[in-house]
Structure formats: structure tokens, C-alpha cells
Design a protein around this motif. Structure first.
Motif, PDB file in Angstrom:
ATOM      1  N   TYR A  68      -8.460 -67.487  58.436  1.00  0.00           N
ATOM      2  CA  TYR A  68      -7.741 -67.870  57.218  1.00  0.00           C
ATOM      3  C   TYR A  68      -7.586 -69.387  57.136  1.00  0.00           C
ATOM      4  CZ  TYR A  68      -3.777 -68.553  54.049  1.00  0.00           C
ATOM      5  OH  TYR A  68      -2.945 -68.997  53.047  1.00  0.00           O
ATOM      6  N   SER A  69      -7.207 -70.000  58.233  1.00  0.00           N
ATOM      7  CA  SER A  69      -6.983 -71.444  58.261  1.00  0.00           C
ATOM      8  C   SER A  69      -8.261 -72.217  57.955  1.00  0.00           C
ATOM      9  CB  SER A  69      -6.441 -71.866  59.630  1.00  0.00           C
ATOM     10  OG  SER A  69      -5.228 -71.222  59.914  1.00  0.00           O
ATOM     11  N   LYS A  70      -9.366 -71.798  58.543  1.00  0.00           N
ATOM     12  CA  LYS A  70     -10.635 -72.499  58.318  1.00  0.00           C
ATOM     13  C   LYS A  70     -11.112 -72.310  56.876  1.00  0.00           C
ATOM     14  CE  LYS A  70     -12.324 -72.656  63.063  1.00  0.00           C
ATOM     15  NZ  LYS A  70     -13.490 -72.514  63.945  1.00  0.00           N
ATOM     16  N   SER A  71     -10.931 -71.121  56.354  1.00  0.00           N
ATOM     17  CA  SER A  71     -11.339 -70.860  54.969  1.00  0.00           C
ATOM     18  C   SER A  71     -10.519 -71.696  53.994  1.00  0.00           C
ATOM     19  CB  SER A  71     -11.173 -69.377  54.647  1.00  0.00           C
ATOM     20  OG  SER A  71     -11.954 -68.578  55.509  1.00  0.00           O
ATOM     21  N   LEU A  72      -9.219 -71.739  54.237  1.00  0.00           N
ATOM     22  CA  LEU A  72      -8.335 -72.507  53.379  1.00  0.00           C
ATOM     23  C   LEU A  72      -8.611 -74.003  53.505  1.00  0.00           C
ATOM     24  CD1 LEU A  72      -6.046 -71.788  51.414  1.00  0.00           C
ATOM     25  CD2 LEU A  72      -4.427 -72.215  53.274  1.00  0.00           C
ATOM     26  N   ALA A  73      -8.948 -74.440  54.700  1.00  0.00           N
ATOM     27  CA  ALA A  73      -9.260 -75.857  54.921  1.00  0.00           C
ATOM     28  C   ALA A  73     -10.423 -76.301  54.041  1.00  0.00           C
ATOM     29  CB  ALA A  73      -9.589 -76.095  56.390  1.00  0.00           C
ATOM     30  N   GLN A  74     -11.447 -75.475  53.932  1.00  0.00           N
ATOM     31  CA  GLN A  74     -12.595 -75.811  53.076  1.00  0.00           C
ATOM     32  C   GLN A  74     -12.199 -75.891  51.617  1.00  0.00           C
ATOM     33  OE1 GLN A  74     -15.980 -73.217  53.615  1.00  0.00           O
ATOM     34  NE2 GLN A  74     -16.887 -74.648  55.082  1.00  0.00           N
ATOM     35  N   ARG A  75     -11.378 -74.950  51.186  1.00  0.00           N
ATOM     36  CA  ARG A  75     -10.986 -74.915  49.779  1.00  0.00           C
ATOM     37  C   ARG A  75     -10.079 -76.086  49.394  1.00  0.00           C
ATOM     38  NH1 ARG A  75     -13.055 -72.580  45.672  1.00  0.00           N
ATOM     39  NH2 ARG A  75     -11.000 -72.138  44.736  1.00  0.00           N
ATOM     40  N   LEU A  76      -9.230 -76.502  50.306  1.00  0.00           N
ATOM     41  CA  LEU A  76      -8.208 -77.496  49.964  1.00  0.00           C
ATOM     42  C   LEU A  76      -8.608 -78.930  50.288  1.00  0.00           C
ATOM     43  CD1 LEU A  76      -4.962 -75.642  51.079  1.00  0.00           C
ATOM     44  CD2 LEU A  76      -6.057 -75.661  48.835  1.00  0.00           C
ATOM     45  N   ALA A  77      -9.697 -79.107  51.005  1.00  0.00           N
ATOM     46  CA  ALA A  77     -10.109 -80.460  51.381  1.00  0.00           C
ATOM     47  C   ALA A  77     -10.247 -81.399  50.181  1.00  0.00           C
ATOM     48  CB  ALA A  77     -11.415 -80.403  52.177  1.00  0.00           C
ATOM     49  N   PRO A  78     -10.827 -80.966  49.063  1.00  0.00           N
ATOM     50  CA  PRO A  78     -10.938 -81.873  47.915  1.00  0.00           C
ATOM     51  C   PRO A  78      -9.587 -82.327  47.354  1.00  0.00           C
ATOM     52  CG  PRO A  78     -12.440 -80.013  47.670  1.00  0.00           C
ATOM     53  CD  PRO A  78     -11.531 -79.688  48.799  1.00  0.00           C
ATOM     54  N   LYS A  79      -8.528 -81.581  47.665  1.00  0.00           N
ATOM     55  CA  LYS A  79      -7.195 -81.930  47.160  1.00  0.00           C
ATOM     56  C   LYS A  79      -6.401 -82.782  48.152  1.00  0.00           C
ATOM     57  CE  LYS A  79      -6.886 -77.720  44.380  1.00  0.00           C
ATOM     58  NZ  LYS A  79      -6.114 -76.488  44.085  1.00  0.00           N
ATOM     59  N   GLY A  80      -7.026 -83.124  49.276  1.00  0.00           N
ATOM     60  CA  GLY A  80      -6.337 -83.931  50.266  1.00  0.00           C
ATOM     61  C   GLY A  80      -5.359 -83.158  51.126  1.00  0.00           C
ATOM     62  N   VAL A  81      -5.468 -81.829  51.127  1.00  0.00           N
ATOM     63  CA  VAL A  81      -4.600 -80.982  51.948  1.00  0.00           C
ATOM     64  C   VAL A  81      -5.370 -80.516  53.173  1.00  0.00           C
ATOM     65  CG1 VAL A  81      -3.240 -78.856  52.043  1.00  0.00           C
ATOM     66  CG2 VAL A  81      -3.334 -80.184  49.920  1.00  0.00           C
ATOM     67  N   THR A  82      -4.818 -80.730  54.352  1.00  0.00           N
ATOM     68  CA  THR A  82      -5.483 -80.284  55.573  1.00  0.00           C
ATOM     69  C   THR A  82      -4.815 -79.032  56.119  1.00  0.00           C
ATOM     70  OG1 THR A  82      -4.120 -81.589  57.113  1.00  0.00           O
ATOM     71  CG2 THR A  82      -6.040 -82.689  56.132  1.00  0.00           C
ATOM     72  N   VAL A  83      -5.611 -78.198  56.786  1.00  0.00           N
ATOM     73  CA  VAL A  83      -5.111 -76.966  57.391  1.00  0.00           C
ATOM     74  C   VAL A  83      -5.682 -76.883  58.803  1.00  0.00           C
ATOM     75  CG1 VAL A  83      -4.889 -74.468  57.181  1.00  0.00           C
ATOM     76  CG2 VAL A  83      -5.181 -75.862  55.115  1.00  0.00           C
ATOM     77  N   ASN A  84      -4.818 -76.847  59.782  1.00  0.00           N
ATOM     78  CA  ASN A  84      -5.251 -76.816  61.179  1.00  0.00           C
ATOM     79  C   ASN A  84      -4.421 -75.821  61.979  1.00  0.00           C
ATOM     80  OD1 ASN A  84      -7.325 -79.112  61.395  1.00  0.00           O
ATOM     81  ND2 ASN A  84      -5.619 -80.122  60.370  1.00  0.00           N
ATOM     82  N   VAL A  85      -4.873 -75.555  63.199  1.00  0.00           N
ATOM     83  CA  VAL A  85      -4.209 -74.579  64.064  1.00  0.00           C
ATOM     84  C   VAL A  85      -3.903 -75.209  65.419  1.00  0.00           C
ATOM     85  CG1 VAL A  85      -4.395 -72.312  65.182  1.00  0.00           C
ATOM     86  CG2 VAL A  85      -5.469 -72.695  62.944  1.00  0.00           C
ATOM     87  N   VAL A  86      -2.677 -75.030  65.874  1.00  0.00           N
ATOM     88  CA  VAL A  86      -2.305 -75.372  67.249  1.00  0.00           C
ATOM     89  C   VAL A  86      -2.086 -74.053  67.984  1.00  0.00           C
ATOM     90  CG1 VAL A  86      -0.541 -76.379  68.744  1.00  0.00           C
ATOM     91  CG2 VAL A  86      -1.320 -77.617  66.701  1.00  0.00           C
ATOM     92  N   SER A  87      -2.843 -73.846  69.049  1.00  0.00           N
ATOM     93  CA  SER A  87      -2.800 -72.567  69.763  1.00  0.00           C
ATOM     94  C   SER A  87      -2.191 -72.747  71.151  1.00  0.00           C
ATOM     95  CB  SER A  87      -4.214 -71.985  69.884  1.00  0.00           C
ATOM     96  OG  SER A  87      -4.692 -71.586  68.620  1.00  0.00           O
ATOM     97  N   PRO A  88      -0.958 -72.317  71.332  1.00  0.00           N
ATOM     98  CA  PRO A  88      -0.329 -72.423  72.652  1.00  0.00           C
ATOM     99  C   PRO A  88      -0.932 -71.447  73.647  1.00  0.00           C
ATOM    100  CG  PRO A  88       1.294 -72.107  70.895  1.00  0.00           C
ATOM    101  CD  PRO A  88      -0.045 -71.788  70.322  1.00  0.00           C
TER     102      PRO A  88
END
Length: 237
Positions: free
Chosen positions: A164-184
């Protein structure tokens, strides 16, 4: 005017460490809780000591209408929303053939559906700011697609969260919104602590996990999106 950050499940544990780290760096913060009202108030007061605005907001984020109401409340009280950290996520260690439908739904709802509800509701505000940041809290090794018969629903939800995060990252990149994951990996507050399986031979501190989130939130990380950082000391590689 300070940027605004919402960290779900931030009354205690990893979420608390994250919200305090952001407050220390000048973000106005929303401390979210569901049942831990006293701890949420203590965290709110501690955040406020950094000279920022800090509020506490109650919601069951596994319910879509409450997730949307939470986003609306944060925007109304703090004047906007630039950072969303999806930290809520129940854990279940139980053999997969013994997991009940109710337990299955609870784990999937809290770890996968709640981040979806919250992020969808937050997107209009994140996109407006030109500085939107979404950081989802995952699980070290969830990308490896290995059998985990004792924590199956949890790993399924966290693997789905990465996709979900990677898919959303592609869609939102043109809007200057980043989506990333921190995995403990295994942290100091983890339910189980298999120290012998961690190559570095120690547990992760909550501060180390919080620093990884702050890294993705910082202004100079604007070109990093769709990434997964595992804070795990070599565990589950």
C-alpha cells in the motif's frame, strides 16, 4: 507557523517516542489514543514542554467514521496537517490454525485497514501543504514473504502495508507527498525478545525507531519515497 503531525497510538511506547521527537523538532503534535487517556495526557504535557501546541484526541481508528473524525479534529484544532504517522497496530502470537475470525479481523483492521482509512482522510490536507509526509510503521522481515505460522495475520497485514505504501508513494509523488515505512525489529517494549536471534545482540531503543521516522519527515528527505527502513539490528534479514 509550525507544521502539524499526528501520530496514532502515541500515548505510550513507540508512538510516544515518535510524537515527543517531533515535538522536540518544533512540530505541533496530536497525541492519539483509544483507551489510555491518562498516559495520553502525560505525553501531551511532555510534548508541550518543547514550546509547541499539543493536543490529545480519542478515536477507534479501526472504524472508518472515527478515523475520519480524528483527522478532522486535528485539522480543526491545530490548523492543518502535514505529517501522518500510522503507528497503531495490534500484535497476536498464536498458531494460524488456532486464530479465530474475530482475532483475524482485529489484526487486519488495526494494522492495515486503519492506516488506509486515516491516510485517505488526510490526503486532501497533506496535498495542500506541499510538504506532506506519511510514515507507516511496519515489521522487519515483512517484505521477505516467508512463512510465519505463529504471527500470520500480523505479517500479512504488515506486508500489505508495504505494498500500500509503495503504491501510494507513486501516486502522490507529483503532489510532493512522500510515503515511507519504518519497520521495527525487536524493541525494548516488544512482547517477545529473542535476543539470541539478533545479530547485533541487543534490542532497539524507542529513540532509535523515532529517529528513523524523523529522518523521513525532515525537509531534506523530500526525494525519498516508497522506501522501507528496517530498524532491526540485522534481525529477520
Amino acid at each position: 507557523m509550525n507544521k502539524v503531525a499526528l501520530v496514532t497510538g502515541s500515548a505510550r511506547g513507540i508512538g510516544r517516542a515518535i510524537v515527543l521527537a517531533l515535538a522536540q523538532r518544533g512540530f505541533d503534535v496530536a497525541v492519539h489514543y483509544h483507551t489510555s487517556a491518562l498516559e495520553a495526557e502525560q505525553t501531551r504535557q511532555e510534548a508541550e514542554q518543547h514550546g509547541v501546541q499539543a493536543i490529545k484526541v480519542k478515536a477507534d481508528v479501526t472504524q472508518e467514521h472515527e478515523a475520519r473524525a480524528l483527522i478532522a479534529a486535528v485539522v480543526e484544532q491545530l490548523g492543518g496537517l502535514q505529517v501522518l504517522v500510522n503507528n497503531v497496530g495490534d500484535y497476536l502470537k498464536k498458531p494460524i490454525d488456532e486464530v479465530s475470525p474475530k482475532e483475524w479481523r482485529r489484526i487486519i483492521d488495526s494494522n492495515l485497514n486503519a492506516p488506509f482509512y486515516l491516510t485517505q482522510a488526510a490526503l486532501p490536507y497533506l496535498s495542500q501543504s506541499g510538504y506532506g509526509r506519511v510514515v507507516n510503521i511496519g515489521f522487519a522481515g515483512a517484505q521477505n514473504l516467508l512463512a510465519r505460522p505463529d504471527i500470520t495475520p500480523y505479517v500479512i497485514a504488515k506486508t500489505g502495508l508495504v505494498i500500500y505504501s509503495k503504491s501510494l508513494a507513486q501516486r502522490l509523488a507529483p503532489k510532493g507527498v512522500t510515503v515511507n515505512v519504518v519497520s521495527p525489529g525487536v524493541a525494548e517494549n516488544s512482547v517477545s525478545k529473542p535476543l539470541d536471534k539478533i545479530p547485533m545482540g541487543r534490542l532497539a531503543s524507542l529513540e532509535e525507531l523515532a529517529r528513523a521516522v524523523v529522518f523521513f519527515v525532515e525537509e531534506n528527505s523530500a526525494y525519498l519515497t516508497g522506501q522501507v527502513v528496517e530498524v532491526a539490528g540485522g534481525w529477520n534479514l
